[in-house]
Design a protein around this motif. Sequence first.
Motif, PDB file in Angstrom:
ATOM      1  N   LEU A   1     -19.995  10.352 -34.297  1.00 27.51           N
ATOM      2  CA  LEU A   1     -21.425  10.312 -34.606  1.00 27.51           C
ATOM      3  C   LEU A   1     -21.991   8.912 -34.408  1.00 27.51           C
ATOM      4  O   LEU A   1     -23.097   8.736 -33.888  1.00 27.51           O
ATOM      5  N   LEU A   2     -21.236   7.898 -34.818  1.00 27.23           N
ATOM      6  CA  LEU A   2     -21.696   6.518 -34.681  1.00 27.23           C
ATOM      7  C   LEU A   2     -21.860   6.132 -33.211  1.00 27.23           C
ATOM      8  O   LEU A   2     -22.828   5.458 -32.838  1.00 27.23           O
ATOM      9  N   ARG A   3     -20.929   6.553 -32.381  1.00 30.98           N
ATOM     10  CA  ARG A   3     -21.008   6.192 -30.962  1.00 30.98           C
ATOM     11  C   ARG A   3     -22.135   6.939 -30.264  1.00 30.98           C
ATOM     12  O   ARG A   3     -22.803   6.381 -29.379  1.00 30.98           O
ATOM     13  N   ASN A   4     -22.369   8.166 -30.640  1.00 28.60           N
ATOM     14  CA  ASN A   4     -23.521   8.898 -30.083  1.00 28.60           C
ATOM     15  C   ASN A   4     -24.828   8.229 -30.491  1.00 28.60           C
ATOM     16  O   ASN A   4     -25.752   8.094 -29.680  1.00 28.60           O
ATOM     17  N   ALA A   5     -24.884   7.787 -31.745  1.00 31.91           N
ATOM     18  CA  ALA A   5     -26.082   7.106 -32.238  1.00 31.91           C
ATOM     19  C   ALA A   5     -26.288   5.773 -31.523  1.00 31.91           C
ATOM     20  O   ALA A   5     -27.411   5.422 -31.154  1.00 31.91           O
ATOM     21  N   SER A   6     -25.206   5.048 -31.303  1.00 31.87           N
ATOM     22  CA  SER A   6     -25.324   3.738 -30.658  1.00 31.87           C
ATOM     23  C   SER A   6     -25.820   3.869 -29.227  1.00 31.87           C
ATOM     24  O   SER A   6     -26.567   3.015 -28.733  1.00 31.87           O
ATOM     25  N   ARG A   7     -25.450   4.944 -28.539  1.00 28.78           N
ATOM     26  CA  ARG A   7     -25.922   5.152 -27.164  1.00 28.78           C
ATOM     27  C   ARG A   7     -27.439   5.349 -27.125  1.00 28.78           C
ATOM     28  O   ARG A   7     -28.107   4.930 -26.168  1.00 28.78           O
ATOM     29  N   LEU A   8     -27.977   5.978 -28.167  1.00 32.67           N
ATOM     30  CA  LEU A   8     -29.422   6.171 -28.225  1.00 32.67           C
ATOM     31  C   LEU A   8     -30.168   4.848 -28.411  1.00 32.67           C
ATOM     32  O   LEU A   8     -31.250   4.649 -27.871  1.00 32.67           O
ATOM     33  N   LEU A   9     -29.584   3.951 -29.192  1.00 34.09           N
ATOM     34  CA  LEU A   9     -30.255   2.692 -29.511  1.00 34.09           C
ATOM     35  C   LEU A   9     -30.179   1.675 -28.386  1.00 34.09           C
ATOM     36  O   LEU A   9     -31.016   0.766 -28.309  1.00 34.09           O
ATOM     37  N   LYS A  10     -29.199   1.809 -27.524  1.00 32.15           N
ATOM     38  CA  LYS A  10     -29.029   0.822 -26.454  1.00 32.15           C
ATOM     39  C   LYS A  10     -30.199   0.897 -25.468  1.00 32.15           C
ATOM     40  O   LYS A  10     -30.721   1.957 -25.177  1.00 32.15           O
TER      41      LYS A  10
END
Length: 269
Positions: A123-132
């Motif tokens: 979940l954290l990595r999916n979220a981080s991809r959105l913020l990049k």
Amino acid sequence: MRIALQVAYIGTDYHGFRFHPDVRTIEGELFRALAELNIINNPHEANYIAAGATDKGVHALGQVIAFDTADPDAFTARAINTRLPPTIWVWARAHVPSDFDPHSSALSREYRYIMCGKYSISLLRNASRLLKGVHDFANFATLEKEKSSICRIEKIEMRVEREFTIMDIRADHFIRHMVRKIATAMKMTGCGAKDLSWLEQMLNPAEFTEGLEPAPAYGLIFKNVEYENIIWDEDAYAKKTVRQSLEEQFRWHGVMAEMLRELKESMII
């Protein structure tokens, strides 16, 4: 001649980085040490500038300050450290151009946030991809007048180590509380309290607004500032003494952590 210094500190006992006459700050301690060594006596006259400000309780590894001085070879990082408290250290220096501004000349800044607890890494990595990338981070910051909330996040990496979740984040610039509020958002998505559609909404402040509390200051480290064509001369002796000091503190805090764990577990009903 203009000199830049890299400064590390543990911010726990200070009211932030910026100088204030009524409270103890990192910058105040630096000004005092530099004046005692006759390196600079008046920060304004020396064209003193820092890369950025950290809030009360925030730590740093690569804060950068720059100033003009008449005799740049008359002092070393280790000499400055003898006049500083045991939680502030200068560990590298560089000769820089006369117009060097450590704030506006920065190509990027990098922070690390350490969260207590383990969260879903997927979940954290999916979220981080959105913020990049380039976004309007108004929902992830404490906005300041006349400052744009549009930033470009170049890197955001998440990992779990032992009992902690660690976020490394680099951007062209950050606005106030941005890293700590992103950490709050990552915790919320990492534990399933919020989903990715909420995060997408948060990146569209023109249509959706929601306030976030900044994550605690004690988990934040100002890691590094990148510049073009600046060659740092690291002081090996200063780094050695800093490491020794940190090892002593690490042992003390390690024992204290186990003691607190024992007390906490003894209170389980």
